[in-house]
Design an enzyme around this catalytic site. Structure first.
Site, PDB file in Angstrom:
ATOM      1  CE  LYS A 207      74.494  42.988  26.651  1.00  0.00           C
ATOM      2  NZ  LYS A 207      75.536  42.318  27.335  1.00  0.00           N
ATOM      3  CB  CYS A 261      72.646  37.641  27.806  1.00  0.00           C
ATOM      4  SG  CYS A 261      73.987  37.385  28.965  1.00  0.00           S
TER       5      CYS A 261
HETATM    6  N1  SAJ Z   1      70.781  30.017  20.053  1.00  0.00           N
HETATM    7  C1  SAJ Z   1      69.953  29.387  19.117  1.00  0.00           C
HETATM    8  N2  SAJ Z   1      70.239  29.535  17.786  1.00  0.00           N
HETATM    9  C2  SAJ Z   1      71.306  30.255  17.358  1.00  0.00           C
HETATM   10  C3  SAJ Z   1      72.155  30.889  18.298  1.00  0.00           C
HETATM   11  C4  SAJ Z   1      71.874  30.746  19.652  1.00  0.00           C
HETATM   12  O1  SAJ Z   1      68.962  28.740  19.480  1.00  0.00           O
HETATM   13  O2  SAJ Z   1      71.509  30.322  16.140  1.00  0.00           O
HETATM   14  C5  SAJ Z   1      70.482  29.899  21.492  1.00  0.00           C
HETATM   15  C6  SAJ Z   1      71.571  29.184  22.286  1.00  0.00           C
HETATM   16  O3  SAJ Z   1      71.429  27.782  22.213  1.00  0.00           O
HETATM   17  C7  SAJ Z   1      71.331  29.729  23.679  1.00  0.00           C
HETATM   18  C8  SAJ Z   1      70.847  31.162  23.409  1.00  0.00           C
HETATM   19  O4  SAJ Z   1      70.428  31.188  22.055  1.00  0.00           O
HETATM   20  O5  SAJ Z   1      70.296  29.010  24.328  1.00  0.00           O
HETATM   21  C9  SAJ Z   1      71.881  32.238  23.646  1.00  0.00           C
HETATM   22  O6  SAJ Z   1      73.177  31.839  23.185  1.00  0.00           O
HETATM   23  P1  SAJ Z   1      74.173  32.813  22.407  1.00  0.00           P
HETATM   24  O7  SAJ Z   1      75.399  32.051  22.096  1.00  0.00           O
HETATM   25  O8  SAJ Z   1      73.458  33.426  21.251  1.00  0.00           O
HETATM   26  O9  SAJ Z   1      74.463  34.020  23.394  1.00  0.00           O
HETATM   27  P2  SAJ Z   1      74.906  34.193  24.951  1.00  0.00           P
HETATM   28  O10 SAJ Z   1      73.659  34.385  25.759  1.00  0.00           O
HETATM   29  O11 SAJ Z   1      75.878  33.172  25.415  1.00  0.00           O
HETATM   30  O12 SAJ Z   1      75.737  35.598  24.848  1.00  0.00           O
HETATM   31  C10 SAJ Z   1      75.091  36.745  24.286  1.00  0.00           C
HETATM   32  C11 SAJ Z   1      76.040  37.394  23.253  1.00  0.00           C
HETATM   33  N3  SAJ Z   1      75.285  38.397  22.504  1.00  0.00           N
HETATM   34  C12 SAJ Z   1      75.314  38.443  21.130  1.00  0.00           C
HETATM   35  O13 SAJ Z   1      75.914  37.627  20.470  1.00  0.00           O
HETATM   36  C13 SAJ Z   1      74.568  39.562  20.487  1.00  0.00           C
HETATM   37  C14 SAJ Z   1      77.241  38.031  23.971  1.00  0.00           C
HETATM   38  O14 SAJ Z   1      78.055  38.731  23.043  1.00  0.00           O
HETATM   39  C15 SAJ Z   1      76.762  38.982  25.080  1.00  0.00           C
HETATM   40  O15 SAJ Z   1      77.847  39.577  25.775  1.00  0.00           O
HETATM   41  C16 SAJ Z   1      75.953  38.169  26.053  1.00  0.00           C
HETATM   42  O16 SAJ Z   1      74.801  37.653  25.358  1.00  0.00           O
HETATM   43  C17 SAJ Z   1      75.541  39.073  27.203  1.00  0.00           C
HETATM   44  O17 SAJ Z   1      76.174  39.015  28.272  1.00  0.00           O
HETATM   45  O18 SAJ Z   1      74.624  39.897  27.028  1.00  0.00           O
END
Ligand code: SAJ
Length: 411
Positions: A207, A261
């Site tokens: 994870k 996360c």
């Molecule tokens: N972000 C970027 N660039 C990107 C993608 C995301 O800057 O290309 C930023 C977003 O704006 C945000 C942050 O990253 O600030 C996180 O967003 P996210 O959509 O990547 O993820 P979370 O935190 O909403 O959810 C993640 C997910 N993990 C993965 O995709 C590996 C989800 O599947 C997990 O269950 C969750 O963390 C968790 O609970 O751990």
């Protein structure tokens, strides 16, 4: 797991525990949810969801009305327990296991032997063993063979939880093979994904690895954006071109990484292996430094705009189309700008909240306004979150203003 009560107890009714309890109950499993908050428990018993998650309300209502789900503030007696409590990090970036310990202490008082105890909370390596040891130390009459303990990390995406909880593959790490198999049998009540059985430490690390992979990839994109700005290159075009390579898939730069996360979990790896986790630490630091870099650009733009400029900050949430402000880099940027630019009028636009977030209340230079009002008045427009509402802004509306687009939305 030995069938005695036919009940599953879900400890913690938050973003993960409540959907899990509702889905289990909706699939006919008698479920008792436990939470320390009396308000949450009362809401759940009324079929109300205390936070925003599409599709959850309908399933919860159905489960509560059919009587398969009830909520309580006391740890229930059950055949199986799912622990879904927070694991925040401390000031020194190590995991705070106190919520897991409190859950373990409550469960320990209820055990008669043969129960299955699943830790779902995102946890540092060794946390599941720690939880089991804590339970057994409270119950010297039981041995390790008397309980089945496993770690099954949740991996659902906020906003898509109700689908992903059912369809995602599940990693199931047992302290013993028997525990992993018992956990698999429990999840098979509702999960249609593949079950991947392993040991608890590998499951914990899997994870953390998934979220660290994403953090490192975003840090790479964020570093590229800073380099590209210096060299006069459009980073979004650059990434788009590079991603045409069949084995390159770079994520998108932004104002930083937020949420509870990805901005947190990699630190658990760094804490577990500080000497070895150099890349993972550097990625965290790179992403955490991005809001300050954006702030520097905003300050330069405000200086160039002359006396008492007006700046519109579009978006405060941690990512697009949600209302969640936890660890939000955009909110951090707004707060720091309010402190550092008292002469500027700051118009914050966040269509998903009703009032100015607490962190921004008390600053006389900040107001929450509509998108149209902010765009009409602003000298400097900063796009911080790629909400759908902002994608529709016509280029003419931005003409003559200084635009800082941290997401590449208006390219
Ligand atoms: N972000 C970027 N660039 C990107 C993608 C995301 O800057 O290309 C930023 C977003 O704006 C945000 C942050 O990253 O600030 C996180 O967003 P996210 O959509 O990547 O993820 P979370 O935190 O909403 O959810 C993640 C997910 N993990 C993965 O995709 C590996 C989800 O599947 C997990 O269950 C969750 O963390 C968790 O609970 O751990």
């Amino acid at each position: 797991m030995i069938e005695k009560t036919g009940i599953v107890g879900v400890i913690g009714l938050g973003y993960i525990g409540l959907p899990t309890a509702a889905i289990l109950a909706d699939h006919g499993v008698r479920t008792i949810g436990m939470d320390v908050s009396e308000r949450n428990v009362a809401a759940v018993n009324n079929g109300e969801v205390p936070f925003v998650e599409p599709g959850l309300r309908e399933v919860l209502e159905r489960a509560v009305n059919s009587g398969t789900l009830t909520a309580t503030t006391q740890t229930p007696t059950a055949d199986a327990y799912i622990v879904a409590v927070p694991t925040p990090f401390t000031d020194t970036h190590s995991a705070d296991l106190s919520y897991i310990e409190a859950a373990a202490d409550g469960i320990a008082t209820k055990l008669t032997g043969g129960e299955l105890i699943i830790l779902e909370s995102t946890s540092p390596p060794g946390a599941t063993e720690h939880m089991a040891a804590r339970i057994l130390s409270a119950r010297p009459d039981l041995t390790a063979e008397d309980i089945l303990v496993a770690h099954c990390p949740e991996r659902v995406l906020p906003g898509k939880i109700m689908d992903e909880m059912i369809t995602n593959d599940r990693i199931i790490g047992g302290l013993t093979r028997r525990a992993a198999e018992a956990a698999r049998d429990l999840y098979s009540a509702f999960c249609t994904g593949e079950f991947l059985l392993t040991d608890a430490r590998t499951a914990e690390m899997a994870k953390l690895t998934e979220n660290s992979f994403r953090d490192v990839n975003i840090a790479f994109a964020n570093e590229l954006s800073v380099i590209s700005h210096k060299l006069g290159i459009d980073v979004w075009e650059l990434i788009e071109l590079a991603n045409h390579h069949p084995r390159v898939n770079i994520l998108q730069p932004g104002p930083g990484v937020g949420g509870h996360c990805i901005a947190v979990d990699p630190w658990f790896i760094v804490d577990a292996a500080p000497e070895q986790a150099n890349l993972i630490r550097t990625a965290r630091q790179t992403n955490d430094a991005k809001p300050e870099w954006v702030l520097g650009r905003i300050e330069q733009a405000l200086e160039a705009a002359g006396e008492n400029p007006t700046v519109a900050l579009l978006g405060l949430a941690f990512k697009a189309n949600i209302d969640d402000l936890r660890e939000s880099p955009s909110l951090r940027i707004a707060e720091k700008l309010a402190q550092r630019a008292p002469g500027a009028e700051i118009l914050a636009v966040e269509p998903h909240v009703e009032e100015l977030p607490r962190a921004l209340q008390g600053f006389s230079n900040v107001a929450l306004t509509s998108l149209d009002a902010a765009l009409a008045q602003a000298d400097v427009v900063v796009l911080l979150v790629d909400h759908d509402d902002f994608k529709r802004v016509a280029p003419e509306v931005l003409a003559g203003k200084t635009v800082i687009d941290t997401r590449g939305t208006w390219r």
